[in-house]
Design a protein around this motif. Structure first.
Motif, short mmCIF file in Angstrom:
data_model
loop_
_atom_site.label_atom_id
_atom_site.label_comp_id
_atom_site.label_asym_id
_atom_site.label_seq_id
_atom_site.Cartn_x
_atom_site.Cartn_y
_atom_site.Cartn_z
N ALA A 294 0.24 12.83 -36.98
CA ALA A 294 -0.70 14.33 -36.92
C ALA A 294 -0.91 14.63 -38.67
O ALA A 294 -2.06 15.03 -38.63
N LEU A 295 0.01 14.51 -39.42
CA LEU A 295 -0.11 14.71 -40.84
C LEU A 295 -1.16 13.69 -41.18
O LEU A 295 -2.01 14.26 -42.15
N GLY A 296 -1.08 12.54 -40.87
CA GLY A 296 -2.15 11.73 -41.38
C GLY A 296 -3.44 11.97 -41.00
O GLY A 296 -4.54 12.05 -41.62
N ASP A 297 -3.45 12.29 -39.67
CA ASP A 297 -4.74 12.56 -39.04
C ASP A 297 -5.47 13.79 -39.59
O ASP A 297 -6.58 14.07 -39.84
N THR A 298 -4.63 14.82 -40.13
CA THR A 298 -5.02 16.03 -40.66
C THR A 298 -5.75 15.84 -42.03
O THR A 298 -6.84 16.32 -42.11
N ALA B 146 -4.19 18.04 -33.95
CA ALA B 146 -2.97 17.58 -34.86
C ALA B 146 -2.18 18.77 -34.90
O ALA B 146 -0.99 18.41 -34.83
N ALA B 147 -2.70 19.99 -35.25
CA ALA B 147 -1.68 20.69 -35.11
C ALA B 147 -1.04 21.32 -34.00
O ALA B 147 0.47 21.46 -34.13
N LEU B 148 -1.44 21.25 -32.76
CA LEU B 148 -0.87 21.50 -31.60
C LEU B 148 0.15 20.21 -31.18
O LEU B 148 1.28 20.39 -30.60
N SER B 149 -0.07 18.78 -31.96
CA SER B 149 0.90 17.90 -31.60
C SER B 149 2.39 18.30 -32.47
O SER B 149 3.05 17.79 -31.94
N VAL B 150 1.96 18.52 -33.64
CA VAL B 150 3.04 18.93 -34.46
C VAL B 150 4.09 19.89 -33.61
O VAL B 150 5.49 20.01 -33.55
N LEU C 171 0.00 19.87 -24.84
CA LEU C 171 -0.12 20.30 -26.17
C LEU C 171 -0.57 19.03 -26.93
O LEU C 171 -1.47 18.89 -27.93
N ASN C 172 -0.24 17.64 -26.59
CA ASN C 172 -0.59 16.68 -26.92
C ASN C 172 -1.99 15.89 -26.44
O ASN C 172 -2.76 15.10 -27.21
N ALA C 173 -2.31 16.29 -25.34
CA ALA C 173 -3.47 16.16 -24.71
C ALA C 173 -4.86 16.28 -25.76
O ALA C 173 -5.62 15.19 -25.53
N PRO C 174 -5.00 17.42 -26.22
CA PRO C 174 -6.34 17.63 -26.87
C PRO C 174 -6.56 16.51 -28.12
O PRO C 174 -7.74 16.08 -28.27
#
Length: 230
Positions: A146-150, A174-178, A199-202
């Protein structure tokens, strides 16, 4: 100059799809069942399949970053390097997950027919491996991803290399996944729950849409010549 960037974005998009499919096939349903240790040997093939497909996720995860990095460093070298670095961290933790899953097999074999005292010890070992793998897969892998994707979506958004609605959805996902990983780590939600999966679906949906965009459209033309379109 056009052919090389388009080839890179196509490869990146295909790797996202490969990683998504491998991730779905790496799930080992028997580990979510009560008394799974009694069934582990009988479901040997399911465990091996899970380990193999999680291993496939290693090059898919790292390869996505390797394919896009030469293009991203033309527009933002710092965020491009952060994207690659976090992706490699996530790929390394995928390997840890593979090892944890592989270690469950000999524990399951030793458990079959073991005396009660030994069986109790093996149950503890198996549960540590199972829970450890869950934490690796859903915290140690997801957070760096998620941080890399951000970092990736920040570059895409700032330079308008893809439509801003697409990069904006990626930042939110990415924020929702964290958040999901933090809740899991805190014990507030289990892995198999509507809250965690929701939360991970988006980000999961956005990743597939981005993959399609990269294959069909690629990046906006400014990146090909190093120009910013901000």
């Amino acid at each position: 100059m056009w052919q090389r960037p388009r080839r890179a974005t196509t490869v990146a998009g295909v790797l996202v799809v490969v990683g998504t499919v491998a991730g779905a096939l790496s799930v080992v349903p028997v580990l979510e069942q009560p008394g799974y240790l009694d069934r582990l040997t009988a479901h040997h093939g399911q465990v091996v399949r899970g380990a193999v497909f999680q291993a496939v996720m290693v090059p898919a995860c790292a390869g996505f970053a390797v394919a896009l990095h030469p293009l991203l460093r033309r527009t933002d070298p710092g965020l491009g390097a952060a994207f690659v670095g976090f992706r490699f961290v996530a790929a390394a933790f995928h390997l840890v997950g593979v090892v944890a899953l592989a270690l469950l097999l000999p524990v399951g074999e030793a458990y079959d027919g073991a005396p009660a005292a030994v069986a109790a010890s093996l149950e503890v070992q198996a549960e540590l491996l199972r829970v450890g793998r869950d934490l690796v897969n859903h915290v140690a892998v997801i957070v760096p991803l998620a941080l890399g994707d951000t970092a990736l979506f920040a570059v895409l958004h700032r330079r308008r290399l893809v439509p801003r609605w697409l990069s904006g959805c990626g930042l939110a996902g990415a924020a929702l996944s964290v958040v999901a990983s933090v809740l899991l780590l805190a014990g507030a939600v289990p892995v198999v729950s509507a809250v965690y999966l929701g939360l991970n679906a988006p980000l999961g949906v956005q990743s597939l849409v981005l993959a399609g965009w990269l294959v069909v459209k690629g990046f906006a033309g400014g990146v090909l010549s190093g120009r910013s379109s901000s």
